[in-house]
Design a protein around this motif. Structure first.
Motif, PDB file in Angstrom:
ATOM      1  N   LEU A 530      76.700   7.713 105.755  1.00 24.30           N
ATOM      2  CA  LEU A 530      76.241   6.377 106.073  1.00 24.30           C
ATOM      3  C   LEU A 530      75.082   5.993 105.149  1.00 24.30           C
ATOM      4  O   LEU A 530      74.304   6.853 104.731  1.00 24.30           O
ATOM      5  CB  LEU A 530      75.758   6.276 107.530  1.00 24.30           C
ATOM      6  N   ARG A 531      74.971   4.733 104.853  1.00 26.35           N
ATOM      7  CA  ARG A 531      73.870   4.217 104.050  1.00 26.35           C
ATOM      8  C   ARG A 531      72.656   4.029 104.955  1.00 26.35           C
ATOM      9  O   ARG A 531      72.776   3.557 106.090  1.00 26.35           O
ATOM     10  CB  ARG A 531      74.273   2.883 103.428  1.00 26.35           C
ATOM     11  N   VAL A 532      71.474   4.397 104.478  1.00 23.76           N
ATOM     12  CA  VAL A 532      70.225   4.183 105.211  1.00 23.76           C
ATOM     13  C   VAL A 532      69.430   3.123 104.457  1.00 23.76           C
ATOM     14  O   VAL A 532      69.179   3.267 103.254  1.00 23.76           O
ATOM     15  CB  VAL A 532      69.416   5.489 105.341  1.00 23.76           C
ATOM     16  N   ASP A 533      69.063   2.044 105.147  1.00 24.41           N
ATOM     17  CA  ASP A 533      68.442   0.904 104.471  1.00 24.41           C
ATOM     18  C   ASP A 533      67.131   1.264 103.788  1.00 24.41           C
ATOM     19  O   ASP A 533      66.710   0.609 102.835  1.00 24.41           O
ATOM     20  CB  ASP A 533      68.226  -0.248 105.459  1.00 24.41           C
ATOM     21  N   GLU A 534      66.478   2.324 104.240  1.00 23.08           N
ATOM     22  CA  GLU A 534      65.170   2.700 103.714  1.00 23.08           C
ATOM     23  C   GLU A 534      65.266   3.464 102.392  1.00 23.08           C
ATOM     24  O   GLU A 534      64.247   3.750 101.766  1.00 23.08           O
ATOM     25  CB  GLU A 534      64.448   3.557 104.755  1.00 23.08           C
ATOM     26  N   ASP A 535      66.462   3.798 101.970  1.00 24.98           N
ATOM     27  CA  ASP A 535      66.619   4.658 100.793  1.00 24.98           C
ATOM     28  C   ASP A 535      66.613   3.898  99.471  1.00 24.98           C
ATOM     29  O   ASP A 535      66.806   4.510  98.415  1.00 24.98           O
ATOM     30  CB  ASP A 535      67.929   5.454 100.900  1.00 24.98           C
ATOM     31  N   CYS A 536      66.378   2.595  99.485  1.00 26.84           N
ATOM     32  CA  CYS A 536      66.354   1.858  98.232  1.00 26.84           C
ATOM     33  C   CYS A 536      65.143   2.286  97.401  1.00 26.84           C
ATOM     34  O   CYS A 536      64.121   2.720  97.939  1.00 26.84           O
ATOM     35  CB  CYS A 536      66.336   0.354  98.482  1.00 26.84           C
ATOM     36  N   ALA A 537      65.251   2.156  96.088  1.00 21.87           N
ATOM     37  CA  ALA A 537      64.235   2.688  95.173  1.00 21.87           C
ATOM     38  C   ALA A 537      62.876   2.031  95.395  1.00 21.87           C
ATOM     39  O   ALA A 537      61.842   2.707  95.389  1.00 21.87           O
ATOM     40  CB  ALA A 537      64.693   2.484  93.731  1.00 21.87           C
TER      41      ALA A 537
END
Length: 1001
Positions: A530-537
């Motif tokens: 799943l994608r976690v929204d907090e993982d953006c650079a």
């Protein structure tokens, strides 16, 4: 009756089930229906992905689109269309579904459900490109159709921002209901901002006069079913007609929420979730996105949610706990549906969460308004909510916080979400009506799981033996026993059943079980893909910078002393000298040796400040707000707020009733000074340090002690202004010294003037009142702002935020922006007639009111205006500058106020109390005052005195927001904007005029 009926031939088993007993004929020919053969008059419509052809000859054909392929079913098979659709789509929230459905109809439903559940390959069903071309709607997904319906398509590339949603427009003054689907997102945001418990209601108005309907919406109000004569155009493309539903077919609230979140940027998502938590709504945890084939774990969106509860034994000082919802651990219990369930998951969860006889609609369900509308894009959504104890044994269902997770949709269609729930939950409750070979195969992969499983069954008649056989096979697989199986049918006592579920939850929570925070759940989500929204650079870079600052903070006081060196004693000494110099100038005395000495002393102190270099933490902070990316700056500031809150020492907090007992019986003023703890370290301290570097340098440049070419900090106001424009409150009055950094504030306003260019007309609205009267919450609710809230635990200074007026409304309103000023905890409640604190408070109240066009005075159900504020009123009355003012009485002790009483004039017409008389005598106006209404500024015919009901309906933390509170706040906001538009406030200012006022006052 021989009816042509279309279905893929390779699905022979399904064909047999559908055709048996109906005399139906199966064929591969799909194009016939697409070309409109049959009777001359036909019509069609689309509902939740089901395209139905209505034939005048006496039969309907329903087409299902399943993973790119179309399948058709004759309507004669489905005698009970609504009930069977619920069976097919598996609506667990819809309660009991027609137990008398015939066996043949149930076989039909199961066969169709099989089509959706299986991993289907279009090639297996004889479809080809030619056939697909007969159905052009294949090109648009459900998500695209929903976004288009709601008017959110334009926000897919450029996401909707928080600032967009908070703009003041003409709609801000209207209490209107949506008339078209495109109104629904904005209606939801507006109601959520004012904490309206009815924000999720998606009902639209139908009885609008034809001449009042906007031209662009008239087509949406027309009849959906369109008739045509096939003889006129045998090749008519029936899919070219509008598919928008009529206004009496509202959007499902969960679809609206998912569409809005998918169209919002990270910061608006965070605000939406934060406001939902205040309204006690269940919060989105996993956001489905069928368009892009990935799901998002909303860790960042939930970062701003803070949970407060009282630990047992009974509450008192120190028993109030407060922690981030993302970081605190609690046992979690997941509720899911397998295939079809006659029991409503959401209603059951609401009953479990509701203490006593106070029902809570935390999770949306069918019995709420428009709750039965089918979901289009929200299947796969996982919601989370918590039970939080109040410290009262008669209300606390559980003695500790407990999390509840709710999966919307069937676990077979959303296996990834179900797998996540099994890995993070202490126990999983599976609701289903039947357990057969298919369900057994579905759950067998859970063999060896450490999670406890419970079944809630409502079996169909005649299925008892099948259920028992496969249940007995599942018991060793899932490590259950027969106590893990609960049966609920229509005759089951609902209250007793809820008590049994609660007892299971309480038993599991008391025993050694899995306890995870949302942050730890996110780790499990990543492992599952799943994608976690907090993982953006950008977010991660900002987090790393925050950690480099906060890891050095071991002791807040020592950090301030070592790193924030220009504050504390140096700043207090400067403030004292500036105050004495200002008093000497206002006295009008000729220049003398004393004033020259004060100026020399001031320059010495400023030179000492300017001799320092920004410490490492301050430099890191400056780098964080100077980054090239605006998004990274915003991420950094949010991380700093949370990081500093985590390193702050815990402060004992008192329950509200303990604070309310401090109110004297015979005097309406409360002294909150004993409750004010040392000011916690926050972002404002770093900005204050920047302001002092700027002030010291500016002072030396003005005195000719430093060449302008050698300035190093001239860009600081521009950096701070970026934060103000993005919604961060900036300090106007220093809370530690109760003084205004004049050069710093002036520099900010000058930068604001340059940045806004032609849109620089301002209205200044200030709020004053003693701590604990709810003024900061009132401003936040009214305008969607972020002023700190909480008794005695927030910043002490006065803070300002900027609210933008939409360009289309600015000419009508007469201003381009509203500058909102919150006085924080500046104004105390006690009268210190000879004390320096009182003089400072009175001066600051005079400053804030002197700058303002509108002033809101927040009181706590008392007769008396706080002394410093009354002092300011009397001073301003002499100058002729009097803002439009509104007195707001907040009902702090009545948690269940029945409704709003917005305008009452009684308090100001009564004789003044002892404090009011004392203040009037200090201003040498006491002789002629009989009542407060005798003062020139008290005109009960022109001014509004508002009564605001209590914020909570019930006992916090599980209390809902009072509908009366949100309605009263909206009415107050409407009145304030109306006064501004009608010119009842002082003449609106531009920024240059505001700068002059700041200098003069």
């Amino acid at each position: 009756m021989n009816i042509s009926y279309f279905l893929s031939a390779s699905e022979s088993e399904c064909c047999l089930a559908l055709c048996t007993g109906q005399g139906l004929k199966a064929t591969n020919t799909v194009t016939a229906a697409g070309r409109g053969r049959g009777p001359q008059r036909t019509c069609w419509k689309t509902h939740r992905g089901v395209r139905s052809f209505l034939w005048e000859g006496g039969f309907d054909v329903f087409f299902w689109r399943i993973k790119g392929s179309w399948f058709a079913v004759a309507a004669q098979v489905l005698h009970r269309v609504q009930e069977v659709e619920l069976l097919v789509k598996g609506r667990s929230e819809l309660g009991e579904v027609a137990p008398e459905v015939k066996a043949s109809e149930r076989r039909t439903a199961v066969a169709i459900a099989d089509l959706e559940w299986r991993d289907m390959d279009p090639d297996d069903y004889g479809t080809n490109e030619a056939q697909d071309s007969d159905f052009p709607a294949v090109e648009r997904s459900r998500l695209q159709e929903m976004l288009s319906l709601l008017g959110l398509e334009t926000y897919q590339a450029q996401k909707l921002s928080l600032q967009d949603s908070l703009q003041i427009s003409s709609d801000s003054m209207k209490n209107w209901a949506p008339q078209a689907p495109k109104d629904l997102p904005w209606n939801f945001l507006r109601k959520l901002q004012v904490l309206n418990a009815e924000a999720r209601n998606t009902t639209m108005v139908l009885d609008v006069p034809p001449d009042a309907r906007p031209a662009e919406k008239e087509s949406q109000m027309e009849e959906e079913i369109i008739y045509w004569d096939a003889a006129d155009d045998i090749s008519a493309d029936i899919y070219s007609f509008s598919e928008l539903p009529t206004p009496d077919t509202p959007v499902n609230p969960l679809d609206l929420l998912c569409a809005l979140l998918l169209s919002s940027d990270s910061f608006l998502q965070q605000e939406i979730v934060h406001r939902m938590s205040l309204c006690q709504f269940a919060l989105p945890l996993v956001l489905p996105d069928s368009e892009n084939h990935y799901h998002t774990f909303l860790l960042w969106a939930l970062r701003g949610v803070v949970r407060t509860w009282w630990a047992q034994p009974p509450r008192g000082v120190g028993s109030l706990r407060e922690d981030s919802a993302v970081l605190s651990r609690a046992p979690a219990f997941a509720f899911v549906r397998m295939e079809v369930s006659s029991n409503s998951k959401s209603q059951l969860l609401n009953a479990v969460l509701s203490p006593g006889h106070r029902p809570r609609d935390c999770f949306w369900h069918r019995d709420l308004n428009v709750g039965t509308n089918p979901r289009e894009i929200a299947d796969g959504l996982v919601e989370v909510s918590w039970f939080l104890p109040s410290g009262r044994e008669d209300l606390d269902v559980f003695p500790e916080p407990v999390a509840f997770l709710n999966l919307r949709g069937d676990i077979g269609s959303h296996w990834l979400q179900f797998k996540l729930l099994t890995e993070v939950s202490s126990a999983v409750f599976i609701l289903t009506d039947n357990i057969s070979k298919k369900e057994y195969k579905l759950l067998y992969p859970m063999k060896g799981s450490a999670t406890k499983y419970y079944f809630i069954l409502s079996p169909y008649r005649g299925k008892r033996n099948t259920n028992l056989r496969f249940l007995n096979r599942l018991i060793p697989v899932l490590k259950m026993d027969h106590s893990h199986v609960l049966v609920k049918v229509s005759s089951t006592d609902s209250a007793g059943f809820v008590r049994r579920v609660r007892s299971i939850v309480a038993h599991v929570a008391r025993s050694p079980c899995r306890r995870l925070s949302l942050e730890e759940m996110a780790h499990a989500a990543r492992k599952l893909g799943l994608r976690v929204d907090e993982d953006c650079a950008e977010c991660q870079r900002a987090k790393d910078r925050m950690e480099r600052i906060t890891r050095k903070i071991k002791d807040s006081d020592a950090y301030r002393r070592d790193e924030l060196r220009l504050q504390g004693d140096p700043w207090r000494k400067v403030a004292q000298v500036e105050k004495e110099l200002c008093q000497a100038q206002w006295a009008g005395d000729p220049p003398d040796k004393g004033r020259a000495e004060l100026r020399l002393r001031l320059l010495e102190l400023r030179a000492q400040q300017n001799g320092h270099e920004p410490a490492g933490g301050v430099q890191e902070f400056i780098a964080g707000i100077s980054g090239p990316s605006l998004g990274e700056k915003q991420y950094f500031l949010r991380w700093m707020e949370w990081g500093l809150a985590r390193v702050a020492p815990p402060r004992p907090r008192q329950p509200p009733e303990s604070i309310l007992t401090l109110r004297p019986k015979h005097c309406g003023v409360v002294d909150f000074s004993e409750l004010l703890w040392p000011e916690p370290l926050g972002v404002e301290h770093f900005l204050r340090e920047m302001g002092q570097f700027y002030e010291a340098e500016s002072c030396l440049v003005e005195a000719g002690k430093l060449p302008a070419s050698q300035r190093r900090f001239a860009h600081f106001p521009g950096l701070a202004l970026e934060l103000l424009l993005k919604g961060l409150p900036l300090e106007l009055i220093d809370g530690s010294t109760l003084s205004t950094p004049l050069r710093w504030v002036t520099g900010l306003l000058k930068e604001l003037h340059v940045r806004l260019e032609r849109r620089s007309r301002l209205v200044v609205l200030s709020a004053l009142g003693v701590p604990g009267t709810g003024k900061s919450t009132l401003l936040n609710t009214m305008f969607g702002l972020r002023f700190a809230t909480g008794r005695g635990c927030g910043p002490r200074g006065a803070f300002m935020q900027l609210v933008t007026v939409a360009e289309s409304f600015s000419q009508d309103l007469g201003c381009d922006h509203i500058l909102v000023i919150d006085s924080g905890s500046l104004i105390g409640g006690a009268l210190a007639s000879a004390g320096e604190r009182f003089e400072l408070e009175a001066s600051l109240a005079t400053l804030l009111m002197g700058l303002s066009n509108v002033t809101v005075v927040s009181l706590a159900e008392t007769r008396d205006i706080p002394p410093a504020i009354l002092h300011a009123f009397l001073r301003l009355e002499k100058t002729g500058h009097m803002p439009n003012y509104q007195f707001v009485y907040q009902n702090l002790h009545d948690a269940c106020a029945p409704g709003p009483r917005p305008r009452e004039r009684r308090p100001l017409l009564e004789p003044p109390g002892d404090v009011s008389r004392a203040v009037a005598q200090m201003e040498k106006q006491g002789g002629g005052i009989r009542t407060l209404a005798d003062l020139a500024f008290c005109d009960p015919e022109k001014q509004h005195i508002w009564h605001i009901p209590g914020l909570w309906h019930g006992v916090p933390p599980m209390a809902a927001v009072s509908l009366g509170y949100s309605e009263a706040i909206f009415e107050l906001k409407r009145c304030l904007l109306e006064n501004i538009r009608n010119g009842l406030s002082n003449q609106n200012k531009n920024i240059q005029q505001l700068i002059e006022l700041v200098r003069r006052l």
